[in-house]
Design a protein around this motif. Structure first.
Motif, PDB file in Angstrom:
ATOM      1  N   ALA A 204       9.984 -22.607  -9.265  1.00 28.76           N
ATOM      2  CA  ALA A 204       9.254 -22.730  -7.904  1.00 28.76           C
ATOM      3  C   ALA A 204       9.939 -21.783  -7.110  1.00 28.76           C
ATOM      4  N   LEU A 205      11.165 -21.589  -7.149  1.00 27.38           N
ATOM      5  CA  LEU A 205      11.819 -20.593  -6.067  1.00 27.38           C
ATOM      6  C   LEU A 205      11.183 -19.222  -6.168  1.00 27.38           C
ATOM      7  N   ARG A 206      10.826 -18.787  -7.498  1.00 28.53           N
ATOM      8  CA  ARG A 206      10.088 -17.266  -7.870  1.00 28.53           C
ATOM      9  C   ARG A 206       8.816 -17.430  -7.054  1.00 28.53           C
ATOM     10  N   ASP A 207       8.247 -18.604  -7.239  1.00 27.25           N
ATOM     11  CA  ASP A 207       6.659 -18.756  -6.736  1.00 27.25           C
ATOM     12  C   ASP A 207       6.675 -18.585  -5.353  1.00 27.25           C
ATOM     13  N   ALA A 208       7.463 -19.345  -4.614  1.00 18.19           N
ATOM     14  CA  ALA A 208       7.449 -19.176  -3.249  1.00 18.19           C
ATOM     15  C   ALA A 208       7.731 -18.089  -2.522  1.00 18.19           C
ATOM     16  N   ILE A 209       8.780 -17.315  -3.330  1.00 15.42           N
ATOM     17  CA  ILE A 209       8.986 -15.718  -2.678  1.00 15.42           C
ATOM     18  C   ILE A 209       7.804 -14.872  -2.914  1.00 15.42           C
ATOM     19  N   ASN A 210       7.201 -14.890  -4.320  1.00 11.29           N
ATOM     20  CA  ASN A 210       6.145 -14.116  -4.364  1.00 11.29           C
ATOM     21  C   ASN A 210       4.903 -14.703  -3.590  1.00 11.29           C
ATOM     22  N   ARG A 211       4.445 -15.779  -3.465  1.00  8.86           N
ATOM     23  CA  ARG A 211       3.403 -16.075  -2.395  1.00  8.86           C
ATOM     24  C   ARG A 211       3.537 -15.515  -0.864  1.00  8.86           C
ATOM     25  N   ARG A 212       4.618 -15.388  -0.467  1.00 13.78           N
ATOM     26  CA  ARG A 212       4.948 -14.848   0.984  1.00 13.78           C
ATOM     27  C   ARG A 212       4.806 -13.169   0.737  1.00 13.78           C
ATOM     28  N   ILE A 213       5.395 -12.638  -0.351  1.00 15.26           N
ATOM     29  CA  ILE A 213       5.091 -11.493  -0.464  1.00 15.26           C
ATOM     30  C   ILE A 213       3.765 -10.852  -0.638  1.00 15.26           C
ATOM     31  N   ASP A 214       3.014 -11.812  -1.449  1.00 14.24           N
ATOM     32  CA  ASP A 214       1.357 -11.475  -1.542  1.00 14.24           C
ATOM     33  C   ASP A 214       0.718 -11.749  -0.297  1.00 14.24           C
ATOM     34  N   ARG A 215       1.291 -12.704   0.571  1.00 17.97           N
ATOM     35  CA  ARG A 215       0.518 -12.862   1.808  1.00 17.97           C
ATOM     36  C   ARG A 215       0.754 -11.688   2.659  1.00 17.97           C
ATOM     37  N   ALA A 216       2.130 -11.039   2.808  1.00 12.74           N
ATOM     38  CA  ALA A 216       2.417 -10.005   3.539  1.00 12.74           C
ATOM     39  C   ALA A 216       1.646  -8.838   3.122  1.00 12.74           C
ATOM     40  N   GLU A 217       1.547  -8.509   1.943  1.00 10.20           N
ATOM     41  CA  GLU A 217       0.809  -7.446   1.412  1.00 10.20           C
ATOM     42  C   GLU A 217      -0.727  -7.497   1.847  1.00 10.20           C
ATOM     43  N   ALA A 218      -1.306  -8.674   1.570  1.00  7.47           N
ATOM     44  CA  ALA A 218      -2.505  -9.008   1.974  1.00  7.47           C
ATOM     45  C   ALA A 218      -3.071  -8.601   3.464  1.00  7.47           C
ATOM     46  N   ALA A 219      -1.940  -8.775   4.102  1.00  9.54           N
ATOM     47  CA  ALA A 219      -2.081  -8.454   5.596  1.00  9.54           C
ATOM     48  C   ALA A 219      -1.722  -7.106   6.186  1.00  9.54           C
ATOM     49  N   GLY A 220      -1.150  -6.269   5.007  1.00  6.80           N
ATOM     50  CA  GLY A 220      -1.099  -4.923   5.513  1.00  6.80           C
ATOM     51  C   GLY A 220       0.619  -4.931   5.781  1.00  6.80           C
ATOM     52  N   ILE A 221       1.238  -5.626   5.733  1.00  9.28           N
ATOM     53  CA  ILE A 221       2.458  -5.779   6.063  1.00  9.28           C
ATOM     54  C   ILE A 221       3.678  -5.217   5.215  1.00  9.28           C
ATOM     55  N   ASP A 222       4.222  -4.264   5.642  1.00  6.63           N
ATOM     56  CA  ASP A 222       5.635  -3.546   4.665  1.00  6.63           C
ATOM     57  C   ASP A 222       6.811  -4.334   5.049  1.00  6.63           C
ATOM     58  N   LEU A 223       7.054  -5.221   4.337  1.00  2.00           N
ATOM     59  CA  LEU A 223       8.040  -6.230   4.508  1.00  2.00           C
ATOM     60  C   LEU A 223       9.669  -5.239   4.492  1.00  2.00           C
ATOM     61  N   ILE A 224       9.737  -4.106   3.779  1.00  2.00           N
ATOM     62  CA  ILE A 224      10.806  -3.427   3.605  1.00  2.00           C
ATOM     63  C   ILE A 224      10.974  -2.602   5.016  1.00  2.00           C
ATOM     64  N   GLY A 225       9.737  -2.586   5.808  1.00  2.00           N
ATOM     65  CA  GLY A 225       9.845  -1.659   7.016  1.00  2.00           C
ATOM     66  C   GLY A 225      10.092  -2.629   8.015  1.00  2.00           C
ATOM     67  N   THR A 226       9.814  -4.007   7.953  1.00  2.00           N
ATOM     68  CA  THR A 226       9.742  -4.697   9.295  1.00  2.00           C
ATOM     69  C   THR A 226      11.143  -5.734   9.299  1.00  2.00           C
ATOM     70  N   ASN A 227      11.722  -5.752   8.151  1.00  2.00           N
ATOM     71  CA  ASN A 227      12.988  -6.567   7.906  1.00  2.00           C
ATOM     72  C   ASN A 227      13.996  -6.012   7.175  1.00  2.00           C
ATOM     73  N   PRO A 228      15.036  -5.519   7.740  1.00  2.00           N
ATOM     74  CA  PRO A 228      15.848  -6.029   8.719  1.00  2.00           C
ATOM     75  C   PRO A 228      15.039  -5.451  10.085  1.00  2.00           C
ATOM     76  N   GLY A 229      15.220  -6.279  11.374  1.00  2.00           N
ATOM     77  CA  GLY A 229      14.597  -5.433  12.550  1.00  2.00           C
ATOM     78  C   GLY A 229      15.680  -4.871  13.237  1.00  2.00           C
ATOM     79  N   PRO A 230      15.201  -4.321  14.132  1.00  2.68           N
ATOM     80  CA  PRO A 230      15.903  -3.128  14.996  1.00  2.68           C
ATOM     81  C   PRO A 230      17.306  -3.743  15.391  1.00  2.68           C
ATOM     82  N   VAL A 231      17.450  -4.786  15.571  1.00  2.00           N
ATOM     83  CA  VAL A 231      18.738  -5.298  16.052  1.00  2.00           C
ATOM     84  C   VAL A 231      19.645  -5.587  14.913  1.00  2.00           C
ATOM     85  N   ASN A 232      19.114  -6.030  13.688  1.00  2.00           N
ATOM     86  CA  ASN A 232      19.918  -6.102  12.460  1.00  2.00           C
ATOM     87  C   ASN A 232      20.539  -4.557  12.186  1.00  2.00           C
TER      88      ASN A 232
END
Length: 388
Positions: free
Chosen positions: A210-238
């Protein structure tokens, strides 16, 4: 050892406890939200929660809205509720549900006042005044850590978060779980890169999957929206504060959950079913994340930060802590617990854990956090899709 960490709390009719005894003004209709805010401006001791959405929300959004609003209405720190609505059937449903919990509740619906919001306001202020006086007669009694539910959060993290303040919160999480209490950790996207550490602690193979599926669902949702998770998190302040990758940030973030077995994966706003450490699959942004913990019944939030983060929960006292010495020196009226001595070697984790538990007991018994004093708190409900 946690044997000596008792505190004073309000005992609810069902035997559970509350750390505060708030009157909640709850608008369950977007049309009634301004009215609820006006009532709250007069009854300044009350807490106000509104939602902009009522009609037209469907599917996941509809069930999430109901779960979150019910969680707020039945939160253990809420002693009485004033429900404001323009929808009589739904208002009655909330009133009945709240009344069944043993809490005093009053419902005001615009239809009953000929849609005169000013007359409704007058009646609500009078009802709220009576409820506040009734609440003021309540007295606290002794409670144990086994009765406590906490949420753990980090926001605007830096290198000190992963090295000191998050591990400290993890030690406290272990202490609460060992005592028979409940701990909730969220921020699903900040498990990415450290999921193997959480999976090792999963109580069953089903929870691990269930943990793996939860992470993968959010990765898939980000990719479908054209979001590069690696490029947006960490944020500028981090990044400015020394965090270089999402994996590095995640390795620090997951330490807040301690080392105890993970009992299960919760939906946003879903209450833990038993004692121990639970993960909640929900957005990582602090306002949404804290609100998920609160709707699930968290009495208190431990919130770590690096350079500072002023946001807190409205209903759950939020202890803001940092191990960044500059932050603790500069934000004296925002940081509730200074953990910077861990990094200088003045404090070990064992001693710091006892000190933080003592601070939690103090706040649980009624001492205000800076977030409460400065009215920094709010609750919000996430949206997942479009309205009709």
């Amino acid at each position: 050892m946690t044997d000596n960490f008792q505190f004073d709390a309000y005992r609810r009719p069902d035997g559970s406890i509350g750390l505060r005894n708030d009157l909640l003004i709850l608008s369950i209709s977007g049309l009634a939200a301004p009215i609820a805010q006006r009532i709250g401006s007069i009854l300044k001791q009350a807490k106000v929660i509104t939602t902009a959405y009522t009609g037209g929300i469907i599917a996941e959004d509809a069930s999430l809205r109901l779960r979150m609003l019910e969680g707020f209405a039945l939160h253990p720190n809420v002693g009485a509720v004033l429900v404001v609505s323009c929808n009589f059937p739904e208002g009655q449903r909330f009133r009945d549900r709240i009344a069944a919990s043993g809490r005093p509740v009053e419902m005001l619906v615009l239809d009953d006042f000929g849609h005169d919001s000013l007359r409704l306001t007058d009646a609500a202020v009078r009802s709220g005044a009576r409820l506040l006086q009734q609440l003021s007669a309540a007295r606290r009694s002794r409670a144990d850590l086994s009765e406590l539910c906490i949420g753990v959060e980090c926001g605007r993290s830096d290198t000190t978060s992963g090295i000191a303040s998050n591990p400290l919160v993890g030690h406290v999480a272990d202490a609460i779980a060992d005592a028979g209490g409940r701990v909730i950790a969220g921020e699903t996207m900040e498990w990415f890169g450290a999921e193997h550490l959480l999976e090792k602690r999963a109580k069953t193979p089903e929870i691990m999957q269930a943990l793996r599926d939860a992470i993968n669902r959010r990765i898939d949702r980000a990719e479908a929206a054209g979001i590069d998770l690696i490029g947006t998190n960490p944020g500028p302040v981090n990044i400015a504060m020394g965090l270089s990758t999402l994996e590095e940030k995640s390795l620090g973030a997951v330490r807040k959950s301690g080392s105890a077995p993970i009992q299960g994966l919760l939906q946003q706003g879903e209450a833990p079913k038993e004692a121990g450490v639970w993960l909640m699959d929900q957005p990582y942004y602090s306002p949404e994340s804290l609100s998920g913990f609160v709707a699930a019944g968290a009495h208190m939030i431990l919130f770590t930060t690096g350079p500072g983060n002023n946001f807190v929960s409205l209903l759950a006292p939020t202890i803001k802590l940092s191990a960044n010495a500059d932050t603790c020196a500069n934000l004296i009226e925002q940081i509730d617990f200074d953990a910077s001595a861990i990094l200088t070697g003045v404090l070990g984790f064992a001693e710091a854990t006892q000190m933080l538990l003592a601070r939690m007991v103090d706040v649980a018994s009624g001492t205000l956090t800076y977030g409460e004093i400065l009215s920094e708190g709010a609750e919000t409900i996430s949206r997942c899709g479009e309205s009709l």
